[in-house]
Design a protein around this motif. Structure first.
Motif, PDB file in Angstrom:
ATOM      1  N   ASP A 138     -52.789  18.876 -11.618  1.00 23.10           N
ATOM      2  CA  ASP A 138     -53.557  17.633 -12.194  1.00 23.10           C
ATOM      3  C   ASP A 138     -52.762  16.491 -11.931  1.00 23.10           C
ATOM      4  OD1 ASP A 138     -55.468  16.361 -13.530  1.00 23.10           O
ATOM      5  OD2 ASP A 138     -54.749  16.732 -15.562  1.00 23.10           O
ATOM      6  N   LEU A 139     -51.189  16.639 -11.796  1.00 17.62           N
ATOM      7  CA  LEU A 139     -50.533  15.533 -11.545  1.00 17.62           C
ATOM      8  C   LEU A 139     -50.694  14.794 -10.248  1.00 17.62           C
ATOM      9  CD1 LEU A 139     -48.195  13.589 -12.544  1.00 17.62           C
ATOM     10  CD2 LEU A 139     -46.597  15.128 -11.564  1.00 17.62           C
ATOM     11  N   GLU A 140     -50.931  15.650  -9.206  1.00 15.10           N
ATOM     12  CA  GLU A 140     -51.162  15.281  -7.914  1.00 15.10           C
ATOM     13  C   GLU A 140     -52.513  14.281  -7.718  1.00 15.10           C
ATOM     14  OE1 GLU A 140     -50.326  17.361  -3.523  1.00 15.10           O
ATOM     15  OE2 GLU A 140     -51.214  18.322  -5.201  1.00 15.10           O
ATOM     16  N   ASN A 141     -53.303  14.759  -8.694  1.00 11.82           N
ATOM     17  CA  ASN A 141     -54.614  13.801  -8.696  1.00 11.82           C
ATOM     18  C   ASN A 141     -54.530  12.672  -9.457  1.00 11.82           C
ATOM     19  OD1 ASN A 141     -56.026  15.628  -6.960  1.00 11.82           O
ATOM     20  ND2 ASN A 141     -56.359  16.793  -9.010  1.00 11.82           N
ATOM     21  N   ARG A 142     -53.439  12.487 -10.476  1.00 10.59           N
ATOM     22  CA  ARG A 142     -53.237  11.312 -11.611  1.00 10.59           C
ATOM     23  C   ARG A 142     -51.822  11.033 -11.623  1.00 10.59           C
ATOM     24  NH1 ARG A 142     -54.912  12.443 -17.021  1.00 10.59           N
ATOM     25  NH2 ARG A 142     -54.681  14.694 -16.548  1.00 10.59           N
ATOM     26  N   PRO A 143     -51.205  10.651 -10.477  1.00 11.00           N
ATOM     27  CA  PRO A 143     -49.593  10.442 -10.461  1.00 11.00           C
ATOM     28  C   PRO A 143     -49.279   9.352 -11.216  1.00 11.00           C
ATOM     29  CG  PRO A 143     -50.797   9.540  -8.262  1.00 11.00           C
ATOM     30  CD  PRO A 143     -51.896  10.324  -9.102  1.00 11.00           C
ATOM     31  N   ASP A 144     -49.914   8.509 -11.614  1.00  6.77           N
ATOM     32  CA  ASP A 144     -49.529   7.240 -12.553  1.00  6.77           C
ATOM     33  C   ASP A 144     -49.690   7.697 -14.216  1.00  6.77           C
ATOM     34  OD1 ASP A 144     -48.714   6.123 -10.463  1.00  6.77           O
ATOM     35  OD2 ASP A 144     -50.841   5.135 -10.118  1.00  6.77           O
ATOM     36  N   ASP A 145     -50.152   8.868 -14.292  1.00  2.75           N
ATOM     37  CA  ASP A 145     -50.276   9.176 -15.868  1.00  2.75           C
ATOM     38  C   ASP A 145     -48.992   9.543 -16.619  1.00  2.75           C
ATOM     39  OD1 ASP A 145     -51.089  10.413 -18.506  1.00  2.75           O
ATOM     40  OD2 ASP A 145     -53.004  11.448 -17.417  1.00  2.75           O
ATOM     41  N   THR A 146     -48.635   8.456 -17.242  1.00  2.00           N
ATOM     42  CA  THR A 146     -47.201   8.565 -17.969  1.00  2.00           C
ATOM     43  C   THR A 146     -47.462   9.764 -18.927  1.00  2.00           C
ATOM     44  OG1 THR A 146     -47.034   6.217 -17.775  1.00  2.00           O
ATOM     45  CG2 THR A 146     -45.596   7.538 -19.332  1.00  2.00           C
ATOM     46  N   ASN A 147     -48.405  10.010 -19.636  1.00  2.00           N
ATOM     47  CA  ASN A 147     -48.460  11.234 -20.947  1.00  2.00           C
ATOM     48  C   ASN A 147     -48.195  12.335 -20.039  1.00  2.00           C
ATOM     49  OD1 ASN A 147     -48.823   9.428 -22.918  1.00  2.00           O
ATOM     50  ND2 ASN A 147     -51.082   9.440 -22.798  1.00  2.00           N
ATOM     51  N   LEU A 148     -49.016  12.481 -18.894  1.00  2.00           N
ATOM     52  CA  LEU A 148     -49.048  13.863 -18.114  1.00  2.00           C
ATOM     53  C   LEU A 148     -47.423  14.073 -17.726  1.00  2.00           C
ATOM     54  CD1 LEU A 148     -50.565  16.123 -17.246  1.00  2.00           C
ATOM     55  CD2 LEU A 148     -51.147  15.044 -15.112  1.00  2.00           C
ATOM     56  N   GLN A 198     -42.035   7.974  -6.557  1.00  2.00           N
ATOM     57  CA  GLN A 198     -43.393   8.085  -6.692  1.00  2.00           C
ATOM     58  C   GLN A 198     -43.931   9.554  -6.409  1.00  2.00           C
ATOM     59  OE1 GLN A 198     -45.525   5.890  -7.720  1.00  2.00           O
ATOM     60  NE2 GLN A 198     -43.588   4.676  -8.202  1.00  2.00           N
ATOM     61  N   VAL A 199     -44.856   9.945  -6.878  1.00  2.00           N
ATOM     62  CA  VAL A 199     -45.340  11.494  -6.775  1.00  2.00           C
ATOM     63  C   VAL A 199     -46.020  11.657  -5.302  1.00  2.00           C
ATOM     64  CG1 VAL A 199     -46.892  13.321  -7.471  1.00  2.00           C
ATOM     65  CG2 VAL A 199     -45.833  11.854  -9.228  1.00  2.00           C
ATOM     66  N   ASP A 200     -45.708  12.257  -4.306  1.00  2.00           N
ATOM     67  CA  ASP A 200     -46.369  12.621  -3.274  1.00  2.00           C
ATOM     68  C   ASP A 200     -46.523  14.017  -3.080  1.00  2.00           C
ATOM     69  OD1 ASP A 200     -43.992  13.709  -2.221  1.00  2.00           O
ATOM     70  OD2 ASP A 200     -43.316  11.479  -1.523  1.00  2.00           O
ATOM     71  N   SER A 201     -47.279  14.499  -2.084  1.00  2.00           N
ATOM     72  CA  SER A 201     -47.881  15.736  -1.570  1.00  2.00           C
ATOM     73  C   SER A 201     -46.388  16.518  -1.370  1.00  2.00           C
ATOM     74  CB  SER A 201     -48.723  15.958  -0.673  1.00  2.00           C
ATOM     75  OG  SER A 201     -49.856  15.525  -0.903  1.00  2.00           O
ATOM     76  N   GLU A 202     -45.470  15.850  -0.556  1.00  2.00           N
ATOM     77  CA  GLU A 202     -44.282  16.831  -0.284  1.00  2.00           C
ATOM     78  C   GLU A 202     -43.437  16.777  -1.606  1.00  2.00           C
ATOM     79  OE1 GLU A 202     -45.249  14.216   1.458  1.00  2.00           O
ATOM     80  OE2 GLU A 202     -46.173  15.068   3.008  1.00  2.00           O
ATOM     81  N   LEU A 203     -43.434  16.117  -2.386  1.00  2.00           N
ATOM     82  CA  LEU A 203     -42.666  16.368  -3.657  1.00  2.00           C
ATOM     83  C   LEU A 203     -43.397  17.403  -4.472  1.00  2.00           C
ATOM     84  CD1 LEU A 203     -40.999  13.554  -6.271  1.00  2.00           C
ATOM     85  CD2 LEU A 203     -42.877  15.486  -7.109  1.00  2.00           C
ATOM     86  N   MET A 204     -44.740  17.260  -4.397  1.00  2.00           N
ATOM     87  CA  MET A 204     -45.286  18.429  -5.208  1.00  2.00           C
ATOM     88  C   MET A 204     -45.160  19.837  -4.729  1.00  2.00           C
ATOM     89  SD  MET A 204     -46.590  16.997  -7.778  1.00  2.00           S
ATOM     90  CE  MET A 204     -47.314  18.441  -8.635  1.00  2.00           C
ATOM     91  N   ASP A 205     -45.177  19.754  -3.338  1.00  2.00           N
ATOM     92  CA  ASP A 205     -44.862  21.267  -2.572  1.00  2.00           C
ATOM     93  C   ASP A 205     -43.656  21.616  -3.256  1.00  2.00           C
ATOM     94  OD1 ASP A 205     -46.968  21.019  -1.127  1.00  2.00           O
ATOM     95  OD2 ASP A 205     -46.233  20.282   0.669  1.00  2.00           O
ATOM     96  N   VAL A 206     -42.430  20.966  -3.196  1.00  2.00           N
ATOM     97  CA  VAL A 206     -41.316  21.596  -3.593  1.00  2.00           C
ATOM     98  C   VAL A 206     -41.148  21.749  -5.109  1.00  2.00           C
ATOM     99  CG1 VAL A 206     -38.911  20.789  -3.861  1.00  2.00           C
ATOM    100  CG2 VAL A 206     -40.162  19.939  -1.977  1.00  2.00           C
ATOM    101  N   VAL A 207     -41.717  21.136  -6.074  1.00  2.00           N
ATOM    102  CA  VAL A 207     -41.823  21.316  -7.238  1.00  2.00           C
ATOM    103  C   VAL A 207     -42.562  22.607  -7.616  1.00  2.00           C
ATOM    104  CG1 VAL A 207     -42.620  20.401  -9.570  1.00  2.00           C
ATOM    105  CG2 VAL A 207     -41.578  18.870  -8.088  1.00  2.00           C
ATOM    106  N   LEU A 208     -43.784  22.609  -7.063  1.00  2.00           N
ATOM    107  CA  LEU A 208     -44.513  23.876  -7.254  1.00  2.00           C
ATOM    108  C   LEU A 208     -43.856  25.285  -6.855  1.00  2.00           C
ATOM    109  CD1 LEU A 208     -48.127  22.498  -6.054  1.00  2.00           C
ATOM    110  CD2 LEU A 208     -47.403  23.413  -8.451  1.00  2.00           C
ATOM    111  N   GLN A 209     -43.083  25.059  -5.501  1.00  2.00           N
ATOM    112  CA  GLN A 209     -42.191  26.304  -5.045  1.00  2.00           C
ATOM    113  C   GLN A 209     -41.172  26.493  -6.214  1.00  2.00           C
ATOM    114  OE1 GLN A 209     -40.723  25.728  -1.232  1.00  2.00           O
ATOM    115  NE2 GLN A 209     -42.443  24.832  -0.702  1.00  2.00           N
ATOM    116  N   ALA A 210     -40.683  25.441  -6.988  1.00  2.00           N
ATOM    117  CA  ALA A 210     -39.649  25.612  -7.879  1.00  2.00           C
ATOM    118  C   ALA A 210     -40.332  26.252  -8.945  1.00  2.00           C
ATOM    119  CB  ALA A 210     -39.201  24.248  -8.350  1.00  2.00           C
ATOM    120  N   LEU A 211     -41.571  25.778  -9.490  1.00  2.00           N
ATOM    121  CA  LEU A 211     -42.379  26.594 -10.495  1.00  2.00           C
ATOM    122  C   LEU A 211     -42.602  28.355 -10.077  1.00  2.00           C
ATOM    123  CD1 LEU A 211     -43.876  26.292 -13.129  1.00  2.00           C
ATOM    124  CD2 LEU A 211     -45.767  25.824 -12.135  1.00  2.00           C
TER     125      LEU A 211
END
Length: 737
Positions: free
Chosen positions: A30-40, A83-96
């Protein structure tokens, strides 16, 4: 891992961390679609932090290390330093994924293996600001800007204030005296930062202050505090260390008593500050009653009143810096009062309790036994003709039904537990296949039996992957067809009576019946003439056959013709049905229908000779009374014509009771039409008993694995009835006729 840890604590960690990790998977996509959502961002940060804390308590160092770096990444993100981007999310999802793998190892009682060092290194690179130099420069300048904005005092007003406090000589001496801010800052580092402390000193004395005479505060240091209601010796010593530096003698300038006397007033209403009386008592202890340094005459203090009022807000950090070390008894006593209010509310908030599923299964079994007794009493009441007995049995029937419903609800779980994994599945597949896809989830709160939730996971994964791979086109193909670049997959659930309907819909290319016919002939699954006779719906059902695939190349996603066969087999085991609808160029829709629970099943009771058998009611379409002399034989298989369609006809007694003489009336035989996946067949039985809810009991060890049998139950008249597994039954006997 600390295997000596309390087992109860470990189990609590496994439950709570498991829920958090499931939620994190959804939140990250969900964060990848809403990168500026502070609550998320904050929620994800708290999720990793909570898992890290629990793992640290259990000494799961590998899990702690990975979660800690991930936590740092989201700390940087929520501060806006990256900033949130696809490359960052790839690494974070691998970490998860790595965290989930370690979590699974802990659940199995093993010590978690550390994450891949390359992954940790990549994660660590993301845990620093995107521009470290710029961030460092901005952070060093920030305290000065804050102090200026909070003070809001002009240079002239500040010099006027200094003259009012110390006289003109103090202002002139500013340039000649070295700055002493560094020494005290190191001692108060655990309360405020160096920059904040320097700003605090500037607000108190002005930059470049001189020292205070040693005699001013020397005597109070050695003497204990007289009034125990104020502060104790340790708090007083800590206060002096914060004011002058640890072990440093007071300097030459008198403390700005006039300024300090006014400082507490803005913070009186704040519970962490000390009151005016406490502050006056503190000054008396420091300097003696009535001998505060820098004491001004009324005329001298009057001109400074306006600047002092403006500086009052700037001096608020004094009240925040000192009380942590010199907290008054009143402030300490106020803290438990603050904490009491949430404690009073917490019992009301505790509305749920965790129960072991084994205990729920045990309760369900006992309710099942009660249902069997109820069925027996209903049968006895009907045969006795006693009106009072019938009323009592009727009441028991209602209460038992309500109890059964309530116990079943305790085993229910929202299907969101299954749906939650699909945003990640679709996201990863879309990136792998270079497609743009939105996944829409509908009816996530629909409840069904816990065992069904777990059993439906694999079939739904295959169906969603099939929609993404086969259904949705590439972006340029969609644009050429007049569609939007982004495809849509909808996964929906809804309750229909005592069943659950699951639908997977996509707006992709749909299926071409002619292509499916040709593929079936090419793979040798049927002759061309037989393929030409297939209806469009039957052509779509071909994708459920083992080994059938329209893909010309095998990939890690599809091409082997296994996925949909798994779906068909699993849904049949769950006594469910599957239907496929598709329109070429517009998309496809797959509908799965499964019962709400597997523990208690509505069945159709039939008799073969003197033995009772139960057919799952969900599979029963209709019942015929048929003259068996009017049957036909096609390719050696006996068939009946129902609504202009030939259906295979089988005699259950020949399969299940071989050698028993067939005494049924062939001129008016009872035929039960059942559905098996997408196929319909007819079963000839001796007698129809009626519909009955039964509790499924597993077969004994000697009978386990018997083809065509899924379990046993006790009928209303006390007899044992075998529950038929129709798909297994046909697979075992149908080929032999």
């Amino acid at each position: 891992m600390s295997f000596d840890a309390d087992e109860e604590i470990l189990q609590d960690f496994l439950v709570e961390a498991g829920e958090i990790l499931e939620l994190l998977s959804e939140q990250l996509v969900d964060l990848e679609n809403r990168p500026d959502d502070t609550n998320l961002l904050n929620a994800i940060f708290r999720g990793f932090h909570t898992v890290k804390g629990g793992a640290g308590f259990l000494q799961l160092d590998a899990l702690v290390g990975c979660c800690h770096i991930a936590e740092n990444v989201f700390d940087i993100l929520r501060k806006g330093e990256r900033q949130v981007d696809s490359e960052l999310m790839d690494v974070v999802l691998q970490a998860l994924d790595s965290v989930n793998e370690m979590f699974s190892q802990v659940r199995e009682g093993e010590s978690p293996q550390p994450a891949d060092p390359e992954l940790l290194e990549a994660l660590a690179r993301l845990a620093v600001p995107a521009s470290a130099a710029a961030v460092t420069a901005s952070s060093s300048a920030a305290p000065a800007v804050d102090s200026d904005s909070s003070a809001d005092v002009t240079d002239d007003e500040f010099e006027q204030l200094l003259e009012a406090l110390h006289g003109p000589a103090a202002v002139a001496s500013e340039e000649a005296v070295p700055v002493m801010a560094a020494a005290p800052a190191s001692e108060a580092g655990d309360e405020i930062t160096d920059d904040e402390f320097e700003a605090l000193l500037d607000q108190l004395h002005g930059g470049g202050q001189a020292s205070i005479p040693a005699a001013v505060v020397a005597s109070p240091v050695a003497s204990p505090v007289g009034n125990g209601d104020e502060i104790n010796d340790d708090e007083f010593e800590a206060l002096l260390d914060e004011l002058h530096g640890k072990g440093a003698a007071p300097g030459t300038i008198e403390p700005p008593a006039a300024l300090a006397a006014q400082a507490p007033s803005p913070g009186v209403d704040e519970p962490e500050h000390i009151t005016d009386d406490e502050f006056e008592a503190l000054l008396d202890q420091l300097h003696g009653s009535g001998h505060a340094p820098g004491k001004l005459d009324a005329p001298a203090a009057a001109p400074a009143s306006a600047p002092v009022a403006k500086v009052a807000a700037a001096v608020k950090p004094v009240a925040k810096a000192s009380p942590p070390a010199a907290k008054s008894a009143a402030a300490v006593a106020a803290e438990p009062v603050k904490d009491k209010q949430p404690a009073l509310d917490s019992p009301a908030a505790e509305t749920s309790v965790r129960v072991d599923t084994a205990r729920l299964d045990e309760i369900m079994n006992m309710v099942g036994e009660l249902v069997l007794v109820r069925n027996r009493l209903v049968r006895l009441g009907l045969s006795s003709g006693d009106e009072e007995l019938n009323k009592a049995v009727g009441n028991l029937d209602v209460v038992t039904a309500d109890l059964q419903s309530s116990v079943m609800k305790t085993r229910m779980q929202p299907i969101k537990k299954v749906f939650g994994r699909f945003p990640r599945v679709v996201r990863d597949l879309a990136r792998n296949l270079k497609k743009e896809i939105n996944l829409e989830l509908v009816g996530e709160e629909t409840d069904l039996d816990k065992n069904l939730v777990e059993a439906l996971a694999d079939p739904l994964v295959h169906l969603v992957r099939n929609s993404v791979d086969h259904g949705i086109e590439l972006p340029h193909e969609r644009e050429a067809a007049g569609k939007s670049r982004t495809g849509k997959v909808v996964l929906a659930a809804e309750q229909e009576g005592d069943h659950i309907l699951l639908t997977i819909t996509d707006d992709g290319r749909g299926m071409d019946a002619e292509v499916l016919r040709a593929k079936a002939v090419e793979k040798g699954m049927m002759e061309k003439d037989a393929a030409d006779r297939l209806s469009e719906s039957e052509c779509f059902d071909l994708i459920l056959e083992p080994g059938f695939s329209t893909k010309t190349e095998i990939s890690d996603v599809s091409g082997r013709g296994v996925g949909m066969d798994v779906v068909k087999t699993k849904i049949s085991q769950l006594n469910g049905t599957i239907a496929i609808q598709s329109t070429k160029g517009q998309g496809s829709r797959i509908v799965i229908k499964v019962p709400l629970t597997l523990a208690i099943m509505p069945t159709l009771m039939v008799m073969l000779a003197n033995q009772a058998f139960a057919l799952p009611l969900v599979s029963v379409n209709e019942i015929y009374s048929l003259d068996l002399s009017r049957t036909n034989v096609v390719d050696g298989q006996e068939v009946i014509i129902v609504r202009e369609k030939a259906l295979p006809l089988f005699f259950l007694k020949r399969w299940l009771m071989p050698g028993v003489e067939d005494t049924s009336d062939r001129s008016a035989a009872s035929v039960v039409i059942v559905s098996v996946g997408t196929q319909r067949v007819g079963f000839v039985v001796d007698q129809l008993v009626g519909q009955e809810e039964v509790v499924i009991k597993p077969l004994g060890r000697m009978l386990q694995g018997t083809a065509g049998m899924s379990g046993a139950t006790i009928t209303g008249d006390g007899r044992i009835a075998l529950i038929l597994d129709i798909p297994s039954l046909l697979k075992r006997y149908a080929r032999r006729g």
